[in-house]
Design a protein around this motif. Structure first.
Motif, mmCIF file in Angstrom:
data_model
loop_
_atom_site.group_PDB
_atom_site.id
_atom_site.type_symbol
_atom_site.label_atom_id
_atom_site.label_comp_id
_atom_site.label_asym_id
_atom_site.label_seq_id
_atom_site.Cartn_x
_atom_site.Cartn_y
_atom_site.Cartn_z
ATOM 1 N N ASP A 228 0.515 4.655 -2.721
ATOM 2 C CA ASP A 228 0.223 5.966 -2.140
ATOM 3 C C ASP A 228 1.390 6.929 -2.325
ATOM 4 O O ASP A 228 1.187 8.137 -2.494
ATOM 5 N N THR B 285 -8.272 -0.156 0.974
ATOM 6 C CA THR B 285 -7.449 0.492 -0.039
ATOM 7 C C THR B 285 -7.615 -0.223 -1.373
ATOM 8 O O THR B 285 -7.404 -1.438 -1.463
ATOM 9 N N THR C 32 0.826 -1.210 0.000
ATOM 10 C CA THR C 32 0.000 0.000 0.000
ATOM 11 C C THR C 32 0.861 1.261 0.000
ATOM 12 O O THR C 32 0.414 2.311 -0.466
#
Length: 291
Positions: A133, A254, A129
């Motif tokens: 990001d 997410t 993740t």
């Protein structure tokens, strides 16, 4: 004087930590701990590090810098936070690794305040993740150009921590996982601030207020008032239970849409991350905060 550097990483809450500590500035000041606003030190520190480029700052330069950063004459502890301390987002994956300049940048930071006891505090995050990001944060348009050939399966935070250790000598290093932050936020604030253990800080529930529905927060606090946790472990168990029931799902889920990043890839990266955490937990000279 001690200086606590909160060095990120990127995509682990941004200025959330320093904002929480600023809310407790008055209480921390009673303990001789200085928490200046970021605008007072980020530009001048960046400029000073660029000028010195690893050279030691003179006593006169240090005095001028500290006068610009804070109002206190000689606090016991100074807290400085910037997720760009080790690199801007576009340079995090340079040389096909995470924060390749960690050793040099940490050393440069210490040399700005040469002769002062320095500490380094850093949150890390699952690359599955973190990389997506970070790509979004970087402002880059082409993911292939952004990742520049780095292999996600070879990105290891333990390598970053080793470099950080190399650049900081025997300075205190504190590491925690962003995924654990909601459960250990009070301990993180205590570690970074250096406040007396047990000090009630204004921002100790900031993360929970962000992640949980208001009704869940209210019920959890009422439950803890009726059933005060006997120890930290019980507080964490109770918090975890209420988080599971009342978390804002949209903040915890997410969606990853990077080319080639299938669910299998994400699962494999997560498994490697968990193995890497075990390596970090065994590192000598590193404090690893866990629930």
């Amino acid at each position: 004087m001690q200086i606590a550097f909160h060095i990120g990483a990127h995509c682990t809450g941004g200025d959330r930590l320093i904002k929480s500590l600023l809310r407790s500035r008055e209480e921390l000041s009673k303990q001789d701990i200085s928490v200046p606003g970021p605008s007072r030190y980020r530009p001048i520190l960046r400029e000073t590090m660029g000028v010195l480029r690893g050279e030691k700052a003179s006593a006169e330069m240090q005095e001028t810098l500290l006068d610009a950063i804070m109002d206190e004459d000689d606090p016991k502890r100074l807290i400085l936070s910037n997720h760009n301390f080790l690199a801007p987002p576009q340079k995090v994956l340079a040389q096909h690794t995470l924060y390749p300049m960690a050793a040099q940048r940490a050393d440069w930071m210490a040399r700005v305040f040469f002769g002062t006891e320095c500490e380094y505090h850093m949150a890390i995050r699952n690359p599955a993740t973190f990389v997506p990001d970070l790509f979004a944060l970087s402002g880059e348009k082409d993911f292939g150009g952004f990742i520049a050939g780095a292999d996600p399966f070879r990105l290891a935070w333990s390598d970053t921590v080793r470099r950080l250790r190399l650049g900081t000598g025997d300075s205190r290093i504190v590491i925690w996982c962003e995924e654990d932050t909601p459960l250990i936020w009070p301990r993180i604030l205590e570690a970074v601030s250096g406040c007396t253990p047990g000090t009630r800080l204004e921002g100790e529930n900031d993360v929970l207020h962000t992640l949980m529905h208001p009704i869940g927060i209210k019920r959890m606090f009422n439950h803890m008032r009726r059933n005060p946790p006997e120890d930290e472990a019980q507080r964490i168990r109770t918090t975890s239970e209420f988080l599971e029931r009342f978390a804002r799902a949209e903040l915890l889920e997410t969606e990853i849409t990077l080319p080639g990043w299938t669910q299998q890839v994400i699962d494999q990266l997560t498994d490697r991350y968990e193995d890497d955490l075990e390596v970090i937990a065994k590192m000598e000279g590193v404090e690893f905060l866990t629930p």
